[in-house]
Structure formats: structure tokens, C-alpha cells
Design an enzyme around this catalytic site. Structure first.
Site, short mmCIF file in Angstrom:
data_model
loop_
_atom_site.label_atom_id
_atom_site.label_comp_id
_atom_site.label_asym_id
_atom_site.label_seq_id
_atom_site.Cartn_x
_atom_site.Cartn_y
_atom_site.Cartn_z
N THR A 174 44.89 -8.54 -43.27
CA THR A 174 45.19 -9.30 -42.05
C THR A 174 44.49 -10.66 -42.00
O THR A 174 43.29 -10.76 -42.20
CB THR A 174 44.77 -8.48 -40.81
OG1 THR A 174 45.33 -7.18 -40.92
CG2 THR A 174 45.22 -9.16 -39.53
N TYR A 232 45.82 -15.69 -58.21
CA TYR A 232 47.04 -15.48 -59.02
C TYR A 232 47.09 -16.51 -60.14
O TYR A 232 47.47 -16.20 -61.26
CB TYR A 232 48.32 -15.61 -58.17
CG TYR A 232 48.31 -14.88 -56.85
CD1 TYR A 232 47.50 -13.77 -56.64
CD2 TYR A 232 49.12 -15.31 -55.81
CE1 TYR A 232 47.49 -13.13 -55.42
CE2 TYR A 232 49.12 -14.66 -54.59
CZ TYR A 232 48.30 -13.57 -54.39
OH TYR A 232 48.29 -12.94 -53.19
N LYS A 240 53.86 7.59 -34.77
CA LYS A 240 54.93 7.87 -35.73
C LYS A 240 54.55 8.98 -36.70
O LYS A 240 55.18 9.15 -37.75
CB LYS A 240 55.30 6.59 -36.48
CG LYS A 240 55.96 5.56 -35.57
CD LYS A 240 56.61 4.42 -36.30
CE LYS A 240 57.29 3.48 -35.30
NZ LYS A 240 57.73 2.23 -35.90
N GLY A 295 55.02 -1.72 -40.07
CA GLY A 295 55.26 -3.13 -39.73
C GLY A 295 55.99 -3.78 -40.90
O GLY A 295 55.93 -3.28 -42.03
N HIS A 318 29.36 -29.59 -36.74
CA HIS A 318 28.11 -30.31 -37.00
C HIS A 318 26.97 -29.38 -37.37
O HIS A 318 26.36 -29.50 -38.40
CB HIS A 318 27.74 -31.02 -35.70
CG HIS A 318 27.64 -32.50 -35.83
ND1 HIS A 318 28.21 -33.19 -36.84
CD2 HIS A 318 27.02 -33.41 -35.07
CE1 HIS A 318 27.96 -34.47 -36.70
NE2 HIS A 318 27.23 -34.63 -35.61
N GLU A 335 35.26 -21.93 -52.92
CA GLU A 335 35.74 -23.11 -52.23
C GLU A 335 34.65 -23.61 -51.29
O GLU A 335 33.64 -22.94 -51.09
CB GLU A 335 37.06 -22.83 -51.49
CG GLU A 335 37.02 -21.65 -50.55
CD GLU A 335 38.42 -21.26 -50.04
OE1 GLU A 335 39.28 -20.97 -50.87
OE2 GLU A 335 38.61 -21.24 -48.83
#
Lengths: 296, 401
Positions: free
Chosen positions: A98, A167, A43, A18, A255, A217
Site C-alpha cells: 500500500t 526492476y 467474504k 480488491g 527545513h 535515493e
């Protein structure tokens, strides 16, 4: 030593053909990472970039190349399946990059992984980097999508839910001449394979790691759990930053979600838990490295 | 994604959950016709409920001065009057903010006599990564208050996703809700249906508050979901065509809709310093640091991993259509992203929009030198920030002038 991966680790990439997977496989190869196989059903037998053999299944790729770690770049509807294929093949570590996997798919995956030896990092994460000793940390193990050159081999462990904030912390360290043992992005999804606490425990046991930066976070209570353990058990200095103090409440969390976590999801509560555990607080994200270095 | 109460009830009904009979409408005439049918079938009271994506409707006030977004009526004529007073009007509740929401749809439904109000919700327990059912005998009130003051009145049951909900778990929770006799089996069945709705529709949350014990037409007690709220997992919408069609764009902020067309994650805030950032964590941290240095962020904007030139241009247009914005801070740490793509996008966007506001750009990461070169060679007035702190201080200062 480092944690999770070393420059000798053999990696296979699921979704290597991909565009996203291909681009980052090229970057990892250029970083000197041992990418030994790719997996794209149908493949098998082809070569990626004239050098990496492609297989139809993960089991076959692992058997033929000795790869023990997988990096997953397949699109969200197929990612849960890809993770379990890697688990079934008996890999040690699966790093799922992903973003956008349905939560219920991950609920099933996590349940199916119970009792299996495979560790999952992510999904929706930047991956894992153990820097190498070459120029711009060349020769290290880069799994995922982090820019390799910002790293430097050294002794600080970095763990974060967010890619770009990882980073940021790494770059601050490197700019001050301080290197990293391993940098781990555990991912921003509500259901993930490895928690802050899992990684902190590994850093605590890793003789090469002498200090830790933990970036959290808002939402959930994983940071609080890690803080509680650090308070009682961690032998190494830890500095932390929590993103989202200015985020409007209620935009993401429903909630009832707030009830389960018992008011533990806010930035204020997490910062309080960090303080209570003796974790150095970076008041702004620009001070993550300096906060840790002052403690060491 | 959130859906309306009437849509939530449609989904629940598909899984065998009892909801009061009724229908949705957009005109007072339709409301009257629905009410007439319900009265003919023997209902004594009918409720008219404003359909907006916000709670506190019953205690809300319309900007017209009309009190209450939920009204009980005993005649079809009264339903007509109430519908006329609500439709096309803006309802302000404690959850809508002062700007309120336009009411363009009403749910007209039977309002059976309520004996007791209960609470039921299904959600993901992040601590265990498993589904969780929560019930309480304290329904019809703010559940967060119950959790704070009387947490023992909330009973939780974790579901093993490999097995799904078992009937015994439904019975256990039914008993915890104080149900007796025939209502235990009815409650267990309803719980199974609600759980199935949550799981099969990929909901983030299903909340039924209140779940009511009512007096049925035959005089027997029955369980009915009198209100219902469902939030859905956006990542799973691709496999639910029927639910995608339930999206109500009128309930979303226009700028956020525009942003979503370009796969940008934008949330408008009240400040005057706009930010454009890659990565949700860094975007939140950028808002934090702007505030730390005395500024107020105007928005959250994550341009994501693979932002293109078009996306950056679209992001600038969205930011600039907020009249409060007095300055912009771009903060990019390119992991996936090529800094030069961002830089090219910034230059194009500044030219296209004729930007006059101060713009501070901090670039770092993948191909950063080419990106910085593109900016400096553009001939545009772009303030460069060396670090996040430097950029934040510069933009706060520029806006303060």
C-alpha cells in the site's frame, strides 16, 4: 537458501478481492507462488479464482492454511490496521504494498510492533521476489507487484527503496545472464519496517548470495548507516546507485528535517559514504549490474 | 501541503498555544479596521505581515520597489499605508526565486515588546521513526546555521508515540530554553499544545521561530508564538476536512495543480528535456541520467503505478505547456503498469497534441511486446531507446541538433 522467502513459503493476501490485490494475486499464482489464503472481512468462505480460500480474519487464515507470510493490498486508511492484524496473528513476515499511508499511522504501527517477532517490509514497496528455477524464473516466490519474468535464479541480492529502479537493476542482471538470490523493495516512505542495513546483513549471512546491489535515493540517512556497517563487516562485494542527484533541494524535505539528519540527506553525501565504504558506485542507473560484475 | 502563517496560528490557537491577537485581511480598509481594534485594546505596536508560502518575508523586496514584506506600525493610518503598498504586489524573498509571489492576504497582529527570541519545532525523526521536539535558545535566526555552528545549542526530546508527550518533557524543554519561575509551567503547557497540534493535525512539521518571551500588558513576562509554519502530511489530509480547506491554489505552480488533478506527480525544473516516467525512484534516476549525458531535465514527472490512457494524455499536455521543452524522454519499466496502456496513451497523446518535438521512448516490463508493437504500427516518428542510457543519449542528441 535466499533470504526472507523461498519458493515453499506459504502466503496469504490481505485485500485479495480488491482490484489491485486480485490482479497481483493472479500474477503471483501464475508465477507458481504458494498463495494459500486470502483475507477480506465479510467474504469468508468464498473462493478466489475458484482456488484460494478467503477468510474473515488473518488469524483464521493462518491457522487453517499454515500461511506464515502476508501481502497487504488494502487501501491506505486501513493499511496500518491490516499490518497490526497480521502481527497479532503471529506471522513471520508482512509485506505491505500500500502506497499513501499517513506517516503518523506508521509511527504508531512501528511502535506497536516493538518486541514482536513479525518483520515488516514496506509500506509503499514493490515487495519481495525469490526467483524460481523454471522458465522466466517460474516457480519462485513473488510477493507484491514486481514483474516476475524479469528475474532469474542466481546469487545476487538486490535491495532498493524504489520499485521501478529495482526492476531496472534486476533486468540488467538477467540480461547479462546473472541471476538473483532475492530482490527486496523496502519502500519509499519515511517510516518503514525494514532498512537497507537489515537486508544487507541478511544477504551477508546468506551462503547463496555472493554479491549485492544496493539502490538508494535522497532523504534520510539509511544508506549512510548501511554503508558504515558494510565498511566494517560485509564480506561480499556491494555496488550501489543513489537516485536524485539532480532533484531540486527542499521540495520534499522540510527545513528542520535537514537538521536532524545533519546534512546527510543529499545524494552527494550518500555517494561519499558509499565510496568511503568501498561500495562500487554506478555513475548512471544503466550501469548498476556492470559495476557489481566488475567487482566480482 | 503548506499553509499560511495565519492559518498555522489558527490551528495552534485551537490547541491552546498563545499567539498574538490579530486577524487576516485582503484590503487596506480591513487592515486599518483590525489595527484600530488592536490599538483600542491597548496595543502599542501592530505588525503587518505578507502572507505567502515562503520565508525571508521581512527582508524581501516588492517588485514595486517597496522594501520589506513585514512592517511594524504605531498608528492605524500607517497600517493602512503599508497594507496599500503590499496588497496586490509581488514580493521577492530569498526563498521565492526571482519570480516572487503575489501578496493577496495580510496578517495584521499585535506586536508586543520582545525580551528574548527562542526556537521550537516538532517533526518526525526518521532515524527512530518517532516524533521529535527540538528547541533552541537561539531563535529568530536561521536554525540551520545554528545547527552547523553551535549544535550544542539545539536540544532534542524524542516522544514515545504510545504514551504521547508527558508534562515532565515539557518542563525539561522549558528549562533547556532557559525559562524561569512562572514561565516554566507556561512553556511546558505551550510545548504540549504545539506537540498536540503536530500529532492531531497530522503535520509533517510545526516550526515556531521565533517563540518569544514578551512583556505582557500587565508588565509580566509571557510566552507567545510570534511566527509559525506548518507543513502537513498529504497522505493524511483525507481525515482533516478543515485543513483541506486551507489549501491556497494561488501558492502552487499552475502546472503542478493541473497535474495533481490527474494524480500525476509533476515538478517543473529549468531544463529543456521533459521526462515522463513511472515510479519516483526511476523518475529521479531518469533526470540524473539525462544530466549525465549533457542534457538538462525540464521536469520530474511520475505517472504512478496504474496510469490510464487519460493520465498519459494529460501528462503530455502538461509537459508540452512548458515552452522550454525541446524534446521528450519517456521511460517506463512496467511492474504494475501495462506497457501497452502507456503505448496507446502515447500514440493518442501525440496525435491529439500534434507533437513536433523529438520523442524518445524506452519501454520495458509488463506486456512490453504489445506496447512496442502499438508504437511501431502507429506510423508516428517515435525514436525507440533500448536502455535508459541509450534513450537518454538519443534524446540529448536529438535536442542538441
Amino acid at each position: 537458501m535466499a533470504i526472507l522467502v523461498t519458493p515453499q513459503s506459504k502466503i496469504l493476501v490481505q485485500g485479495i478481492t480488491g482490484s489491485f490485490g486480485a490482479r497481483h494475486t493472479q500474477l503471483s499464482l501464475a508465477y507458481g507462488t504458494q498463495v494459500v489464503a486470502g483475507v477480506t472481512p465479510g467474504k469468508g468462505g468464498q473462493l478466489f479464482e475458484n482456488q484460494v480460500p478467503i477468510f474473515d480474519t488473518v488469524a483464521e487464515a493462518a491457522r487453517q492454511t499454515g500461511a506464515t507470510i502476508s501481502a497487504i493490498f488494502v487501501p491506505p486508511p486501513f493499511a496500518g490496521d491490516a499490518i497490526l492484524e497480521a502481527v497479532d496473528a503471529g506471522l513471520d513476515l508482512v509485506v505491505c504494498i500500500t502506497e499513501g499511508i499517513p506517516v503518523n499511522d506508521m509511527v504508531k504501527v512501528k511502535r506497536a510492533m516493538q518486541g514482536k517477532k513479525t518483520r515488516l517490509i514496506g509500506p509503499n514497496c514493490p515487495g519481495v521476489v525469490t526467483p524460481g528455477t523454471g522458465k522466466d524464473s517460474y516457480g519462485g516466490c513473488r510477493i507484491g507487484i514486481a514483474p516476475g519474468y524479469i528475474h532469474k535464479k542466481g546469487n545476487i541480492g538486490v535491495v532498493s527503496r524504489s520499485g521501478t529502479l529495482t526492476y531496472e537493476a534486476v533486468w540488467q542482471l538477467t540480461c547479462r545472464g546473472v541471476g538473483q538470490s532475492t530482490c527486496v523493495g523496502i519502500g519509499g516512505d519515511p517510516v518503514n519496517g525494514t532498512s537497507h542495513l537489515d537486508i544487507i546483513k541478511m544477504f551477508n549471512d546468506d551462503p547463496e548470495t555472493t554479491g549485492i546491489i544496493m539502490i538508494g535515493e535522497i532523504g534520510g540517512s539509511a544508506e549512510e548507516e548501511a554503508a558504515e556497517w558494510i565498511k566494517m563487516n560485509c564480506k561480499k562485494p556491494v555496488a550501489g546507485f543513489i537516485a536524485g542527484a539532480t532533484a531540486p533541494p527542499g521540495r520534499r524535505m522540510g527545513h528542520a528535517g535537514a537538521i536532524v539528519s545533519g546534512g546527510k540527506g543529499t545524494a552527494a553525501a550518500k555517494i561519499e559514504a558509499f565510496k568511503d565504504a568501498g561500495i562500487g558506485i554506478a555513475v548512471t542507473p544503466s550501469e548498476m549490474a556492470d559495476t557489481l560484475l566488475k567487482m566480482m | 501541503m503548506n499553509i499560511h502563517e495565519y492559518q498555522a496560528k489558527q490551528l495552534l490557537a485551537q490547541y491552546g498555544v498563545a499567539v498574538p491577537p490579530g486577524d487576516v485581511c485582503t484590503t487596506a480598509d480591513e487592515a486599518k479596521a483590525i489595527a484600530e481594534k488592536l490599538f483600542t485594546k491597548g496595543e502599542k505596536v501592530v505588525v503587518v505581515k505578507s502572507q505567502i508560502h515562503a520565508g525571508g518575508r521581512g527582508k524581501g523586496t516588492f517588485k514595486s520597489g517597496f522594501q520589506g514584506g513585514v512592517k511594524l506600525c504605531k498608528t492605524a493610518a500607517d497600517v493602512y499605508e503599508k497594507a496599500k503598498a503590499m496588497l496586490g504586489q509581488v514580493l521577492v524573498t530569498k526563498q521565492t526565486g526571482p519570480e516572487g509571489r503575489l501578496v493577496s492576504k495580510l496578517l495584521v497582529a499585535a506586536a508586543p515588546a520582545i525580551r528574548k527570541e527562542l526556537y521550537l519545532a516538532v517533526l518526525l525523526d526518521r532515524a527512530t521513526s518517532r516524533p521529535l521536539i527540538m528547541v533552541s535558545t537561539e531563535g529568530g535566526v536561521d536554525i540551520e546555521e545554528v545547527a552547523e555552528k553551535t549544535p550544542e545549542k539545539i536540544v532534542k526530546e524524542t516522544i514515545d508515540p504510545a504514551v504521547g508527550i508527558m508534562p515532565y518533557q515539557g518542563r525539561k524543554l522549558a528549562v533547556a530554553l532557559g525559562l524561569k519561575g512562572d514561565l516554566i509551567a507556561q512553556g511546558a503547557k505551550l510545548l504540549l499544545g504545539v506537540y498536540k497540534t503536530w500529532w492531531e493535525c497530522d503535520a509533517a512539521m510545526v516550526e515556531i521561530n521565533p517563540l518569544c518571551i514578551i512583556e505582557g500588558a500587565d508588565g509580566k513576562e509571557a510566552l507567545v508564538a510570534v511566527d509559525a509554519k506548518i507543513g502537513l502530511d498529504d497522505n493524511a489530509l483525507y481525515r482533516h476536512k478543515n485543513i483541506q480547506e486551507m489549501r491556497d491554489l494561488a501558492e502552487e505552480a499552475p502546472l503542478e495543480i493541473e497535474a495533481s488533478k490527474f494524480n500525476l506527480n509533476y515538478i517543473k525544473l529549468d531544463g529543456n528535456i521533459a521526462c515522463l516516467v513511472n515510479g519516483a525512484g526511476l523518475a529521479m534516476a531518469t533526470m540524473d541520467i539525462i544530466q549525465h549525458f549533457g542534457g538538462l531535465p525540464a521536469n520530474f514527472l511520475d505517472v504512478g503505478g496504474g496510469a490510464s490512457k487519460d493520465q498519459v494524455t494529460a501528462a503530455f499536455k502538461i509537459i508540452l505547456s512548458d515552452p522550454n521543452v525541446k524534446g521528450i524522454m519517456v521511460n517506463i519499466f512496467g511492474g504494475i503498469m501495462d506497457c501497452n496502456v502507456i503505448a496507446t496513451g502515447i500514440v493518442a497523446a501525440v496525435r491529439e497534441t500534434g507533437l513536433k518535438l523529438p520523442l524518445v521512448v524506452r519501454l520495458e516490463g509488463n506486456n512490453v511486446l504489445a506496447g512496442k508493437k502499438t508504437l511501431s504500427e502507429s506510423g508516428l516518428t517515435i525514436i525507440s531507446g533500448d536502455s535508459m542510457a541509450d534513450a537518454a543519449q538519443k534524446v540529448v542528441k536529438a535536442v542538441g541538433k
